[in-house]
Enzyme design. Structure first.
Site, PDB file in Angstrom:
ATOM      1  N   GLY A  90      55.462  26.611  37.940  1.00  0.00           N
ATOM      2  CA  GLY A  90      55.991  26.669  36.582  1.00  0.00           C
ATOM      3  C   GLY A  90      54.815  26.670  35.629  1.00  0.00           C
ATOM      4  O   GLY A  90      53.653  26.690  36.044  1.00  0.00           O
ATOM      5  N   ARG A  93      50.118  24.647  32.456  1.00  0.00           N
ATOM      6  CA  ARG A  93      49.178  24.413  31.356  1.00  0.00           C
ATOM      7  C   ARG A  93      49.463  25.339  30.177  1.00  0.00           C
ATOM      8  O   ARG A  93      48.581  25.634  29.382  1.00  0.00           O
ATOM      9  CB  ARG A  93      47.745  24.620  31.835  1.00  0.00           C
ATOM     10  CG  ARG A  93      47.453  25.989  32.417  1.00  0.00           C
ATOM     11  CD  ARG A  93      45.973  26.165  32.696  1.00  0.00           C
ATOM     12  NE  ARG A  93      45.688  27.416  33.361  1.00  0.00           N
ATOM     13  CZ  ARG A  93      44.473  27.938  33.498  1.00  0.00           C
ATOM     14  NH1 ARG A  93      43.443  27.290  33.003  1.00  0.00           N
ATOM     15  NH2 ARG A  93      44.284  29.070  34.118  1.00  0.00           N
ATOM     16  N   LYS A 113      48.254  28.717  25.874  1.00  0.00           N
ATOM     17  CA  LYS A 113      47.683  28.395  27.181  1.00  0.00           C
ATOM     18  C   LYS A 113      46.606  27.329  27.003  1.00  0.00           C
ATOM     19  O   LYS A 113      45.699  27.477  26.196  1.00  0.00           O
ATOM     20  CB  LYS A 113      47.089  29.656  27.812  1.00  0.00           C
ATOM     21  CG  LYS A 113      46.828  29.540  29.309  1.00  0.00           C
ATOM     22  CD  LYS A 113      46.567  30.913  29.895  1.00  0.00           C
ATOM     23  CE  LYS A 113      46.390  30.845  31.410  1.00  0.00           C
ATOM     24  NZ  LYS A 113      46.196  32.198  31.990  1.00  0.00           N
ATOM     25  N   ASP A 125      45.458  18.990  34.925  1.00  0.00           N
ATOM     26  CA  ASP A 125      45.438  18.288  33.647  1.00  0.00           C
ATOM     27  C   ASP A 125      46.104  19.088  32.532  1.00  0.00           C
ATOM     28  O   ASP A 125      46.174  18.621  31.387  1.00  0.00           O
ATOM     29  CB  ASP A 125      44.002  17.935  33.242  1.00  0.00           C
ATOM     30  CG  ASP A 125      43.083  19.144  33.192  1.00  0.00           C
ATOM     31  OD1 ASP A 125      43.590  20.278  33.142  1.00  0.00           O
ATOM     32  OD2 ASP A 125      41.848  18.950  33.201  1.00  0.00           O
ATOM     33  N   ARG A 176      48.404  33.518  23.547  1.00  0.00           N
ATOM     34  CA  ARG A 176      48.760  34.743  24.251  1.00  0.00           C
ATOM     35  C   ARG A 176      50.010  35.359  23.630  1.00  0.00           C
ATOM     36  O   ARG A 176      50.951  34.646  23.257  1.00  0.00           O
ATOM     37  CB  ARG A 176      48.987  34.451  25.742  1.00  0.00           C
ATOM     38  CG  ARG A 176      49.146  35.702  26.574  1.00  0.00           C
ATOM     39  CD  ARG A 176      48.853  35.466  28.037  1.00  0.00           C
ATOM     40  NE  ARG A 176      49.815  34.590  28.686  1.00  0.00           N
ATOM     41  CZ  ARG A 176      49.740  34.238  29.973  1.00  0.00           C
ATOM     42  NH1 ARG A 176      48.743  34.660  30.711  1.00  0.00           N
ATOM     43  NH2 ARG A 176      50.647  33.441  30.496  1.00  0.00           N
ATOM     44  N   ARG A 183      58.456  36.412  35.065  1.00  0.00           N
ATOM     45  CA  ARG A 183      57.711  36.843  36.243  1.00  0.00           C
ATOM     46  C   ARG A 183      58.653  37.079  37.411  1.00  0.00           C
ATOM     47  O   ARG A 183      59.809  36.660  37.390  1.00  0.00           O
ATOM     48  CB  ARG A 183      56.708  35.741  36.644  1.00  0.00           C
ATOM     49  CG  ARG A 183      55.877  35.234  35.483  1.00  0.00           C
ATOM     50  CD  ARG A 183      55.521  33.746  35.654  1.00  0.00           C
ATOM     51  NE  ARG A 183      54.860  33.235  34.462  1.00  0.00           N
ATOM     52  CZ  ARG A 183      53.547  33.254  34.280  1.00  0.00           C
ATOM     53  NH1 ARG A 183      52.764  33.730  35.221  1.00  0.00           N
ATOM     54  NH2 ARG A 183      53.014  32.788  33.176  1.00  0.00           N
ATOM     55  N   ASP A 252      54.035  34.862  41.313  1.00  0.00           N
ATOM     56  CA  ASP A 252      54.210  34.168  40.039  1.00  0.00           C
ATOM     57  C   ASP A 252      53.271  34.715  38.971  1.00  0.00           C
ATOM     58  O   ASP A 252      53.378  34.331  37.798  1.00  0.00           O
ATOM     59  CB  ASP A 252      54.009  32.658  40.196  1.00  0.00           C
ATOM     60  CG  ASP A 252      52.643  32.304  40.750  1.00  0.00           C
ATOM     61  OD1 ASP A 252      52.351  32.702  41.890  1.00  0.00           O
ATOM     62  OD2 ASP A 252      51.855  31.631  40.045  1.00  0.00           O
ATOM     63  N   ASN A 253      52.355  35.610  39.359  1.00  0.00           N
ATOM     64  CA  ASN A 253      51.463  36.258  38.397  1.00  0.00           C
ATOM     65  C   ASN A 253      51.850  37.713  38.145  1.00  0.00           C
ATOM     66  O   ASN A 253      51.073  38.463  37.560  1.00  0.00           O
ATOM     67  CB  ASN A 253      50.015  36.217  38.892  1.00  0.00           C
ATOM     68  CG  ASN A 253      49.456  34.809  38.931  1.00  0.00           C
ATOM     69  OD1 ASN A 253      49.932  33.930  38.217  1.00  0.00           O
ATOM     70  ND2 ASN A 253      48.454  34.583  39.757  1.00  0.00           N
TER      71      ASN A 253
END
Length: 487
Positions: A90, A93, A113, A125, A176, A183, A252-253
């Site tokens: 998911g 970040r 992002k 993180d 972005r 996706r 997922d990309n």
């Protein structure tokens, strides 16, 4: 042009059921500052450039303030990573802040992002660093300039927030902009959790907002999948023709619209090497440059499998055949354009194969070879050795190939050929060492190199006499940079 407060939001994705994502508030960066803004993307959003260069903009897009109309959501999806299904994916970040609607009714996702922790951050993180943000910022500009479908980036914001990667770095955010961030993995998530009604709902949403023509046919979901296959084929054909390696073609990309996005350890070819692996973490070479067409098929097959509850098997198989046909057709067309060929002839395959063998055997720079060829008239092809001497020590083999090439174009109008080649073969590409120089400068507070690259990458087919050095052969150290997923 509009101020920030005049942006019109129409957050359709947030109206989907809660299982599609989680509302999250961005975590602020300390002492944020603007690194760069892309004026061409500001124009897409009908946004006043002065508004982007303001303190308000920096504070809003570093998580220190908010804007009316924002509805931040971390999107939930899954996907296949290096061939293995991972259910725990998911937006780890990033956040979909909202959807801006222009005066022409165009919808653009605004995505932040590096916005901090989300429920999908796993052991991370939730942060991005200056290095990775600049790489994506410049890559999206480069791909747009080359005419390749891509997500965009409005701006990069740096900060004093410490972030630990292989070394201590500083946190950043990338703003972005994309027509959609949906996706392949969104559909895989709903399929593998057996939420088939929601799978249908998501397909309806994608058709309504991005493929409305599919609503008019007998099998709208099959038509949707066909369109995804065709768009993906065109995108990857462009990658192969220009010498671009994505590096992490996990499902997922992969954009449902056939856009290049999630730029990480990407790379453009320097010396022609069909087995080029740009991602230092890709130990098996799964995502090597010459594997991208077959991986595109693999990923589409995974998407087709996820869509099986709403599409007949025969229609899925038919769409996958369309992918392979469209990929070959578009790649062949693009490569003919690079050689200034206006038609297709039987001997062309042999001509291309001989050229690829030559480029590989002599480790000739892919971009500069084609650009150099684009400058030579038919008369100059007879004595072209001096033009290629900087690219190869052995120009005899080049001369032999050029003789065959000259025969092939003997009945072609030279001015038309050169004009076609000059707009098909870029002078400037985003080589890894150039991106690294921009990063090095930015980390020291000097953003000039970022701006210079942004200028030439927007118009990579033009000459840009003030920036000739950005089109030079890379230094040896520039060919040996190791880029990993942590980028």
């Amino acid at each position: 042009m509009k101020s920030l407060q005049q942006l019109v939001f129409n957050n359709t994705y947030s109206q989907l059921p809660s299982l599609f994502g989680t509302s999250v508030t961005p975590q602020p960066l300390s002492n944020p500052y603007l690194i760069s803004v892309n004026p061409h993307i500001a124009k897409l959003l009908e946004l006043d450039i002065n508004a982007i260069q303001s303190d308000d903009f920096v504070n809003i897009f570093s998580g220190n303030d908010t804007l009316a109309g924002f509805d931040p959501i971390a999107m939930k999806y899954t996907g296949h990573q290096f061939g293995q299904y991972n259910p725990d994916l998911g937006d780890g970040r990033g956040l979909l802040l909202g959807e801006v609607q222009t005066s022409h009714g165009k919808k653009w996702d605004i995505h932040l992002k590096g916005s901090g922790l989300t429920p999908y951050s796993r052991m991370g993180d939730g942060r991005a660093v200056i290095r990775s943000s600049i790489r994506e910022y410049l890559a999206s500009a480069a791909m747009a300039g080359l005419g390749i479908p891509t997500s965009h980036a409005l701006a990069v914001i740096g900060s004093d927030t410490h972030v630990c990667r292989e070394k201590q770095e500083f946190g950043a955010t990338l703003i972005r902009v994309s027509e959609s961030h949906i996706r392949f993995g969104h559909f895989e998530y709903l399929f593998y959790t057996q939420q088939h009604d929601q799978l249908r709902l998501l397909a309806d949403y994608v058709i309504q907002h991005h493929f409305p023509e599919c609503q008019q046919v007998e099998k709208p979901y099959a038509a949707l999948f066909e369109q995804v296959c065709e768009n993906t084929a065109k995108m990857i054909a462009h990658w192969q023709a220009v010498g671009f390696a994505h590096g992490v073609m996990n499902t997922d990309n992969m954009s449902i619209l056939g856009l290049t996005f999630d730029y990480g350890p990407y790379g453009f070819l320097d010396d022609y090497n069909p087995g080029y692996i740009c991602n230092h973490s890709d130990y098996s070479g799964r995502y090597a440059f010459n594997q991208q067409p077959s991986i595109g098929l693999w990923n589409l097959s995974a998407l087709g499998y996820a869509l099986a509850p709403i599409i007949d098997k025969s229609d899925i198989e038919h769409a996958l055949e369309i992918y392979q046909h469209q990929l070959q057709m578009h790649y062949s067309k693009l490569m003919r354009q690079k050689l200034g060929l206006f038609d297709s002839q039987e001997q062309d395959n042999e001509l291309f194969q001989q050229l690829f063998n030559l480029l590989k055997q002599q480790s000739i720079d892919y971009t500069l070879f084609f650009r150099t060829l684009s400058m030579l008239s038919q008369d100059e092809l007879d004595n072209a050795s001096s033009h290629f001497s900087s690219l190869s020590e052995n120009t005899t083999a080049i001369d032999e190939w050029l003789a065959d090439y000259k025969k092939r174009i003997s009945n072609t109008d030279d001015q038309q050929r050169l004009a076609l080649m000059l707009k098909s073969n870029p002078k400037y590409i985003l080589r890894n060492y150039l991106a690294q120089l921009a990063i090095d400068g930015a980390e020291q507070g000097n953003f000039t190199f970022v701006e210079n690259l942004l200028t030439v990458l927007h118009d990579p087919f033009d000459e840009h006499p003030n920036f000739e050095d950005l089109a030079d052969l890379p230094p040896k150290w520039g060919k040996e940079l190791e880029i990993s997923c942590s980028s």
